[in-house]
Design a protein around this motif. Structure first.
Motif, PDB file in Angstrom:
ATOM      1  N   SER A  79      50.196  40.099  59.058  1.00 48.42           N
ATOM      2  CA  SER A  79      50.786  40.795  57.694  1.00 48.42           C
ATOM      3  C   SER A  79      51.750  41.656  57.937  1.00 48.42           C
ATOM      4  CB  SER A  79      49.614  41.112  56.802  1.00 48.42           C
ATOM      5  OG  SER A  79      48.949  42.049  57.399  1.00 48.42           O
TER       6      SER A  79
ATOM      7  N   GLU B 160      41.854  47.207  53.119  1.00 44.98           N
ATOM      8  CA  GLU B 160      42.405  46.450  51.745  1.00 44.98           C
ATOM      9  C   GLU B 160      43.971  45.808  52.439  1.00 44.98           C
ATOM     10  OE1 GLU B 160      42.783  49.328  48.885  1.00 44.98           O
ATOM     11  OE2 GLU B 160      40.513  49.666  48.572  1.00 44.98           O
ATOM     12  N   ALA B 161      44.515  46.353  53.274  1.00 46.51           N
ATOM     13  CA  ALA B 161      45.871  45.844  53.994  1.00 46.51           C
ATOM     14  C   ALA B 161      45.314  44.569  54.481  1.00 46.51           C
ATOM     15  CB  ALA B 161      46.509  46.645  54.836  1.00 46.51           C
TER      16      ALA B 161
ATOM     17  N   ASN C 106      43.467  42.292  50.970  1.00 48.57           N
ATOM     18  CA  ASN C 106      44.089  42.487  49.829  1.00 48.57           C
ATOM     19  C   ASN C 106      43.075  42.445  48.461  1.00 48.57           C
ATOM     20  OD1 ASN C 106      47.012  42.274  50.324  1.00 48.57           O
ATOM     21  ND2 ASN C 106      46.388  40.091  50.827  1.00 48.57           N
ATOM     22  N   LYS C 107      41.863  43.110  48.794  1.00 47.70           N
ATOM     23  CA  LYS C 107      40.888  43.519  47.802  1.00 47.70           C
ATOM     24  C   LYS C 107      40.371  44.840  47.854  1.00 47.70           C
ATOM     25  CE  LYS C 107      38.797  38.678  48.432  1.00 47.70           C
ATOM     26  NZ  LYS C 107      37.696  37.976  48.798  1.00 47.70           N
TER      27      LYS C 107
END
Length: 463
Positions: A132, A249-250, A253-254
């Motif tokens: 990502s 979180e990266a 995505n939560k």
């Protein structure tokens, strides 16, 4: 009434309740097993234990995860210095840690993952971050998290408010490795000669995980990508927990954690605890001075978790008297019954104090105030047998929630040799022969006995 607890992230007191309505899932950063855990570590672990007991008091189910850090620079260096494999070395200190936890009456976590056993999960998480664009590989095969790629970095520790400079970030996050950007932190450390055989295979070459990725991977594996609460000492807020939030979180995505629970430092006679000052005490050190694990537990929970606790030998003397008062009260009211009742009865104010941001200091004050009142009523024959039964149940519940067993240490007679050592030491102390007195104390400790001095005599007790 459920527990209300101060949340480090929002800087507000919030209700503690399960996000999924079923079980409160929480993660506690455990010890790095390269030596004995000291009483500062156990201040944190005792307060986390009280937290769990208070949550469970109203019937809430918990899922408690506390990790073991069994691979990092310290464990590798010390194991090599002693000529042991990493596994042999960390197993020894893990067993010692477990023994101390048992003596301090800490509830066993439901899951106790080790960093070494979760290397595959850590590698997989790093791969997610690489894919990502949140992480990059350096020329030597190390992998770093790109802090600039995570816009919320600093939300836990309020970096912007603290105006931390690049130099400060570099010093606090160095992790003993170099990187391209001062703010970036290591996810994977490339193998170095001094690591010996302590390495694992990865897509980026041989190496081992960084400290921060270990906790994120273990927490997510056992609690899910989002869970209720994360806890540790205040020293972990930055950079460890800040980095955990960023990488977790990266990757997912939560939101990583709903609430953050941090415990303030323990001081020793007003000074910071450190090896250099010679005041880094362990449970064994406390017992060698004639005190019990239960008395230490009392001291460690005697102040609010949000305030620094000043430990002193006088505080242990006070704890000894307090535990004795509790034990005497138990004897006054009779044998405590086994009961599944949730009726704290006259001791309800104690529970209310604990539910109000885990105010252990206020809870203890209310406890002794209630005890005094009950004893007065007993002397005046104002308590019926049914009422006394409810008092017993309430007191038993308070002792359970505070983690006190009030079990007396078994009496063991000292041998003639031990008695002579103790007498010789006392005589040496009276003659101000401090060197000889210390040597004799060490011999007593080796023989399994501790000695505690008073103004005009001494007392020896088994370790």
């Amino acid at each position: 009434m459920p527990l209300r607890l101060y949340d480090t992230l929002t800087r507000e007191t919030q209700l503690v309740q399960p996000m999924d309505g079923r079980a409160l899932r929480f993660y506690c950063c455990g010890p790095t097993v390269y030596g004995p855990a000291h009483i500062g570590n156990f201040r944190t672990f005792v307060m986390q234990d009280i937290f769990r007991r208070v949550v469970e008091a109203d019937g809430t189910v918990t899922h408690h995860v506390r990790n073991i850090t069994d691979v990092d620079d310290k464990t590798i260096r010390e194991s090599q210095r002693q000529g042991l494999t990493l596994g042999e070395f960390t197993k020894e200190w893990t067993l010692k840690y477990h023994a101390d936890c048992e003596e301090l009456n800490l509830l066993t976590p439901h899951v106790e993952p080790s960093a070494v056993a979760h290397v595959p999960e850590q590698v997989a998480m790093i791969e997610q971050l690489m894919a990502s664009g949140h992480a990059y590989a350096a020329e030597d095969g190390s992998v770093y998290f790109r802090v600039d790629s995570f816009t919320d970095y600093g939300k836990l520790s309020r970096l912007k408010e603290r105006e931390i400079t690049t130099t400060q970030v570099e010093r606090e996050q160095s992790d003993e490795y170099e990187r391209e950007s001062a703010a970036d932190f290591v996810l994977w450390k490339a193998r170095r000669l001094e690591d010996g055989d302590n390495y694992w295979e990865s897509p980026w070459g041989q190496g081992r995980p960084g400290w921060h990725i270990e906790c994120s991977a273990m927490a997510i594996k056992h609690l899910g990508e989002s869970f209720d609460l994360h806890s540790g000492g205040v020293d972990l807020i930055f950079p460890h927990h800040e980095n955990e939030i960023a990488q977790s979180e990266a990757a997912t995505n939560k939101p990583f954690v709903h609430q953050w629970f941090h415990i303030a430092h323990l001081m020793i006679d007003g000074a910071k605890m450190s090896k250099s000052l010679g005041n880094l005490y362990t449970l064994a050190d406390i017992k060698a001075q004639g005190y019990t694990a239960e008395e230490l537990r009392y001291v460690l929970l005697s102040a609010s978790y949000r305030q620094m606790l000043n430990f002193s030998w006088d505080s242990l003397n006070a704890a000894e008297k307090a535990i004795s008062r509790l034990r005497n009260f138990q004897q006054s009211i009779g044998e405590l019954p086994e009961s599944k009742s949730t009726d704290f009865h006259v001791f309800s104010p104690v529970l209310e104090a604990l539910q109000a941001d885990l105010n252990t200091a206020d809870a203890l004050g209310r406890l002794f105030k209630t005890i005094k009142s009950v004893l007065t009523d007993l002397e005046l024959n104002k308590i019926s047998s049914d009422e006394l039964h409810r008092v017993r149940i309430g007191f038993a519940m308070v002792m359970k929630i505070l983690g006190f067993t009030l079990t007396k240490e078994p009496h063991i007679d000292a041998t003639a040799h031990v008695k002579q050592l103790a007498e010789d030491r006392w005589r040496a102390k009276q003659n101000k022969d401090w060197g000889k007195a210390d040597t004799l104390r060490q011999q007593l400790t080796s023989a399994g006995w501790s000695v505690k001095d008073t103004a005009d005599t001494y007392e020896i007790t088994p370790l």
